[in-house]
Design an enzyme around this catalytic site. Structure first.
Site, mmCIF file in Angstrom:
data_model
loop_
_atom_site.group_PDB
_atom_site.id
_atom_site.type_symbol
_atom_site.label_atom_id
_atom_site.label_comp_id
_atom_site.label_asym_id
_atom_site.label_seq_id
_atom_site.Cartn_x
_atom_site.Cartn_y
_atom_site.Cartn_z
ATOM 1 N N CYS A 6 -115.182 34.044 -63.012
ATOM 2 C CA CYS A 6 -113.898 33.674 -63.616
ATOM 3 C C CYS A 6 -113.164 32.631 -62.777
ATOM 4 C CB CYS A 6 -113.061 34.945 -63.772
ATOM 5 S SG CYS A 6 -111.334 34.682 -64.143
ATOM 6 N N CYS A 23 -109.599 33.542 -61.781
ATOM 7 C CA CYS A 23 -109.654 34.607 -60.768
ATOM 8 C C CYS A 23 -109.834 33.997 -59.371
ATOM 9 C CB CYS A 23 -110.804 35.572 -61.049
ATOM 10 S SG CYS A 23 -110.658 36.422 -62.638
#
Length: 102
Positions: free
Chosen positions: A26, A29
């Site tokens: 991600c 993230c």
């Protein structure tokens, strides 16, 4: 991380627990990681920060209805105090944590 361990962490007395639901693949993230590290250092001894990989812990992510990542949840003694999905600026995250410190 087994579900029981997660429950024990968020229900522990003492300091609040900031949970980061993330995945290695991600991009947002990865953007959030240094922000979390900064906030963890800023509130060292007053806040516990844990990371939950949604790919390795799908049951925990499902239990907390995590639909997008990163998702941050702040708990104190098992009670969810705050929730936010997406990248959160360091200053905002710091203010949220400070507001919920005992």
């Amino acid at each position: 991380m087994p579900k029981k361990s997660f429950q024990e962490l968020i229900n522990s007395p003492g300091m609040p627990v900031l949970v980061d639901f993330y995945a290695d693949w991600c991009g947002p993230c990865k953007t959030m990681a240094p922000i979390l590290q900064q906030v963890a250092q800023q509130y060292e001894g007053k806040l516990k920060v844990i990371k939950i990989d949604v790919d390795k812990n799908p049951a925990v992510a499902q239990q907390y209805r995590v639909q997008g990542i990163p998702t941050l949840l702040l708990f104190h003694q098992g009670k969810q105090l705050w929730r936010q999905s997406g990248v959160v600026p360091a200053q905002h995250l710091s203010q949220v944590v400070k507001q919920h410190l005992p």
